[in-house]
Design an enzyme around this catalytic site. Structure first.
Site, PDB file in Angstrom:
ATOM      1  N   GLU A  36       0.859  -1.178   0.000  1.00 49.00           N
ATOM      2  CA  GLU A  36       0.000   0.000   0.000  1.00 49.00           C
ATOM      3  C   GLU A  36       0.901   1.235   0.000  1.00 49.00           C
ATOM      4  O   GLU A  36       1.782   1.347   0.857  1.00 49.00           O
ATOM      5  CB  GLU A  36      -0.884   0.016   1.237  1.00 49.00           C
ATOM      6  CG  GLU A  36      -1.851  -1.141   1.349  1.00 49.00           C
ATOM      7  CD  GLU A  36      -2.622  -1.092   2.658  1.00 49.00           C
ATOM      8  OE1 GLU A  36      -3.472  -0.185   2.807  1.00 49.00           O
ATOM      9  OE2 GLU A  36      -2.359  -1.937   3.530  1.00 49.00           O
ATOM     10  N   ARG A 261       4.586 -13.535   9.793  1.00 50.14           N
ATOM     11  CA  ARG A 261       5.187 -12.231   9.579  1.00 50.14           C
ATOM     12  C   ARG A 261       6.460 -12.108  10.406  1.00 50.14           C
ATOM     13  O   ARG A 261       6.701 -12.913  11.327  1.00 50.14           O
ATOM     14  CB  ARG A 261       4.213 -11.123   9.953  1.00 50.14           C
ATOM     15  CG  ARG A 261       3.816 -11.130  11.417  1.00 50.14           C
ATOM     16  CD  ARG A 261       2.839 -10.011  11.733  1.00 50.14           C
ATOM     17  NE  ARG A 261       3.467  -8.717  11.574  1.00 50.14           N
ATOM     18  CZ  ARG A 261       2.804  -7.553  11.600  1.00 50.14           C
ATOM     19  NH1 ARG A 261       1.492  -7.559  11.740  1.00 50.14           N
ATOM     20  NH2 ARG A 261       3.441  -6.411  11.488  1.00 50.14           N
ATOM     21  N   LYS A 271       2.854  -0.164  10.670  1.00 49.30           N
ATOM     22  CA  LYS A 271       2.931   1.092   9.936  1.00 49.30           C
ATOM     23  C   LYS A 271       2.229   2.214  10.701  1.00 49.30           C
ATOM     24  O   LYS A 271       2.666   3.366  10.672  1.00 49.30           O
ATOM     25  CB  LYS A 271       2.326   0.918   8.550  1.00 49.30           C
ATOM     26  CG  LYS A 271       2.643   2.060   7.598  1.00 49.30           C
ATOM     27  CD  LYS A 271       2.070   1.807   6.215  1.00 49.30           C
ATOM     28  CE  LYS A 271       2.786   0.707   5.485  1.00 49.30           C
ATOM     29  NZ  LYS A 271       2.293   0.550   4.104  1.00 49.30           N
TER      30      LYS A 271
END
Length: 559
Positions: A36, A261, A271
C-alpha cells in the site's frame, strides 16, 4: 521462460510449489509484491519481498510489483517512489509494475456482475450501524434491512454512487454471503465505499473505491498470479478471497498461502505506530537510522546483502515467533566484515604529544585496507608529533587488568610503534588534557624490536592530518523487548532516550572523510560506520551501523 530450479526453496511454500509443478498444475510461477503506498517499507516487508521474488525466480517465473492504491485518503506519489527505490536497493527487479487502480473499471464491472447475480447489494446504513450488526466471535451477525433490496434498485444506486450523486457514507456496496458465518469476514463484507477524494493516479475520475479484500484477489487473477503469498493475519480473509474468485468471471484462479510475519524484539513493525513516531517527532523522519524502515536501515549503514542473508537465515514458517534484533545485526557484521575497508577514527579525542618525534615532520606509515583481503591494497597513514587517542584508552589510576595507556605504562600504537606515557597534563579543574609520551624507535616495522610484545594496542589519528567529523551513535529505539506488548502502557513510554548519541568533534583519517553517502568502513576497535548524506567533505557525518560485538546479548544474559 527459464527452466525451473529443480531444488528450489526448502521451506513449506517451496515444497508445495515443487509438487504442483511436478503434477503439471502450472506452466510458470508468478508472484506479486503488493504494498500500500501509504508509508515507507519496513523490515517486515523485506521478508515478504525476499520470499515473493526468490520463489518466482528459483522456479523460473517472475514477480510483479503491484501498488494497492485503493485508499486515496492516505496514498501519495512519494511513497510509490520510495517503495520502488527500496525494492531495487534490495536487489530485486519486477517484471511488470501494476496498480490496483489500473483495474478500477474492470472491478466496477465485476461488482455489477455480483449485484446482477444477487450476490451483492447496496446498504444505506451508516458505518457504525453496519459494524454493530457484524456480531462477535460467539454471536452471529444481524442482517441489514437492505439485504434483500431488489437487484435493479441496488444496480441503479451503485451506478449513481459512481456518478457522484451521494455524499461519503451515504451508501456502501456489500457482498451478500452469510451473516451467520463463523468467519466474520464472510458476514456481508463492504466491498465499495464512497470517497470524494483525489486519487494520486486517477485524479477525480472515481469517487467510489473498492476495499482491499475485494480488489486484491481480482487483481491477482487479472495478472494471472499463481501464488498470492500473504502473512498470517490474512488467513481468516482467505475464504473471502476464494469466494470472490469463485463467483466472478475471472481469467485465472490464484491461490493464497500464508506465512508468519516478521517480529523483531526492541522495535515495532506496525505502519500505524511508525507513522506516529514520525508525525509526533520522536524520530527525524521515515529515514531516521533508528527506524526499522528500509530507508532508515539503509541510511544507518545496513547492506541489502545483509538483509537478504537475514531473511534467508530466519526462514519461512507458519509459526509466529520473535526474532532477536541481534540476529539482524550479526548478519550485517558478517557482511561488512568481508567487504568494509578498515580505517582509524577517534571519537572522543585526547591529545598525546610524542616528545621525541621531530617537530613539524610527518612520517607516512602503511597499513592494509583489509587484513584478510590483500587484493584491496594498502592505505597511507600520517604520523605526526601530536596525535589523538581515545580518552577511554587512558586511565590515570588504572586497575590491574587495564592494558591500555596509564602513567609509566606502555602500549603499541596500531600500525606504528610502542610508546610510554611519561607525563600527564591537567587543566585548572584537574581534568586530563594532554599526555606526553616517548616512542621506542626500535619497535618500528623493520627494526630489531618490531616484534616486542606489550599487552595493549590502541588506535589513533594524527592531530595535524585528521579531519573533524560528527559521529552519530545509534542504538535500539526501544528499551524493552516488546514495546507494544503491554496494551495498558503507550508504546511511546518505552522509547530509549539514549538511542542516539551525537559526537560533534570526532577525528577521522582524511581519506575516510571523503566517503560517499552510504559508504561503509570498519572504524578499528569501534564498529562499522557509514557516511551519512548530511555530511560534506569539509564536515563529514558518520552513522554507527553496528558495534563489533553484540553488547545487548551480554546485557540480556545478565537480566
Amino acid at each position: 521462460m527459464t527452466e525451473p530450479d529443480t531444488q528450489g526453496p526448502t521451506h513449506f511454500i517451496g515444497n508445495r510449489i515443487r509438487k504442483e509443478l511436478e503434477a503439471g498444475q502450472y506452466q510458470q510461477i508468478i508472484t506479486r509484491f503488493p504494498p500500500e503506498p501509504n508509508g515507507y517499507l519496513h523490515l517486515g516487508h523485506a521478508k515478504s519481498i525476499a520470499l515473493n521474488f526468490s520463489v518466482a525466480e528459483e522456479f523460473g517465473g517472475y514477480t510483479n510489483l503491484r501498488f494497492d492504491d485503493t485508499n486515496p485518503a492516505k496514498e501519495e506519489q512519494r511513497y510509490i517512489d520510495a517503495i520502488k527505490e527500496d525494492v531495487h536497493w534490495l536487489g530485486y527487479a519486477w517484471k511488470h509494475e501494476r496498480h490496483a487502480s489500473d483495474y478500477f473499471e474492470q472491478l466496477y464491472e465485476w461488482a455489477l456482475h455480483l449485484i446482477d447475480h444477487g450476490l451483492a447489494y447496496v446498504d444505506s446504513q451508516d458505518a457504525d450501524t453496519i459494524r454493530a450488526q457484524r456480531g462477535t466471535l460467539t454471536e452471529p451477525g444481524v442482517e441489514s434491512p437492505f439485504r434483500n433490496r431488489p437487484r435493479e434498485e441496488s444496480r441503479d444506486l451503485f451506478q449513481r454512487m459512481r456518478a457522484g450523486e451521494f455524499a461519503d457514507g451515504a451508501h456502501v456496496l456489500r457482498a451478500k454471503i452469510d451473516m451467520a458465518s463463523g468467519n466474520i469476514n464472510l458476514r456481508d463484507p463492504v466491498i465499495y465505499r464512497i470517497r470524494h477524494l483525489t486519487h494520486p493516479r486517477t485524479g477525480n475520475q472515481w469517487c467510489i473505491y473498492p476495499s482491499y479484500d475485494y480488489a486484491h484477489g481480482q487483481s491477482d487473477a487479472i495478472e494471472h498470479i499463481t501464488h498470492s503469498l500473504c502473512t498470517l493475519e490474512f488467513e481468516d480473509h482467505r475464504p473471502l478471497y476464494d469466494w470472490l474468485l469463485a463467483h466472478l468471471p475471472v481469467p485465472s484462479r490464484p491461490v493464497q498461502i500464508e506465512f508468519s510475519r516478521l517480529n523483531l524484539d526492541y522495535t515495532v513493525l506496525s505502519k500505524r505506530r511508525l507513522t506516529r513516531l514520525v508525525d509526533e517527532g520522536h524520530v527525524s523522519g521515515w529515514d531516521d537510522p533508528r527506524m526499522p524502515t528500509l530507508a532508515g536501515v539503509r541510511r544507518r549503514g545496513f547492506t541489502p546483502e545483509a538483509i537478504r542473508a537475514f531473511c534467508a537465515e530466519i526462514g519461512v514458517t507458519k509459526s509466529d515467533s520473535i526474532i532477536p534484533f541481534g540476529v539482524l545485526e550479526n548478519a550485517l557484521r558478517n557482511d561488512l566484515n568481508e567487504r568494509a575497508p578498515r580505517t582509524m577514527a577517534v571519537l572522543r579525542p585526547l591529545k598525546l604529544v610524542l616528545t621525541n618525534f621531530p617537530e613539524g615532520e610527518t612520517e607516512w606509515l602503511e597499513a592494509a585496507v583489509h587484513p584478510q583481503k590483500p587484493d584491496m591494497g594498502t592505505r597511507r597513514i600520517a604520523m605526526s608529533r601530536e596525535i589523538f587517542i581515545e580518552a577511554d584508552d587512558f586511565m590515570e589510576e588504572a586497575p590491574k587488568k587495564f592494558f591500555r595507556l596509564k602513567p609509566g605504562g606502555e602500549v603499541r600504537l596500531r600500525n606504528a610503534f610502542i610508546i610510554r606515557c611519561d607525563e600527564v597534563i591537567k587543566d585548572a579543574d584537574g581534568q586530563v588534557v594532554e599526555l606526553r609520551c616517548t616512542l621506542d624507535p626500535d619497535t618500528r616495522s623493520g627494526q630489531p624490536g618490531a616484534n616486542r610484545k606489550v599487552k595493549g594496542t590502541i588506535h589513533w589519528v594524527s592531530a595535524v592530518h585528521s579531519v573533524q567529523a560528527e559521529v552519530r551513535l545509534y542504538d535500539r529505539l526501544f528499551q524493552t523487548p516488546d514495546p507494544a506488548g503491554d496494551k495498558a502502557v503507550d508504546f511511546i513510554e518505552h522509547l530509549n532516550l539514549e538511542s542516539l548519541v551525537v559526537i560533534p568533534d570526532a577525528r577521522l583519517e582524511p581519506e575516510t572523510a571523503q566517503a560517499r553517502p552510504g559508504e561503509s568502513f570498519q572504524f578499528e576497535r569501534l564498529g562499522y560506520f557509514a557516511a551519512d548524506p548530511d555530511g560534506t567533505p569539509e564536515r563529514p557525518v558518520f552513522n554507527r551501523a553496528v558495534t563489533l560485538r553484540d553488547t545487548w546479548a551480554k546485557i540480556e544474559s545478565q537480566a
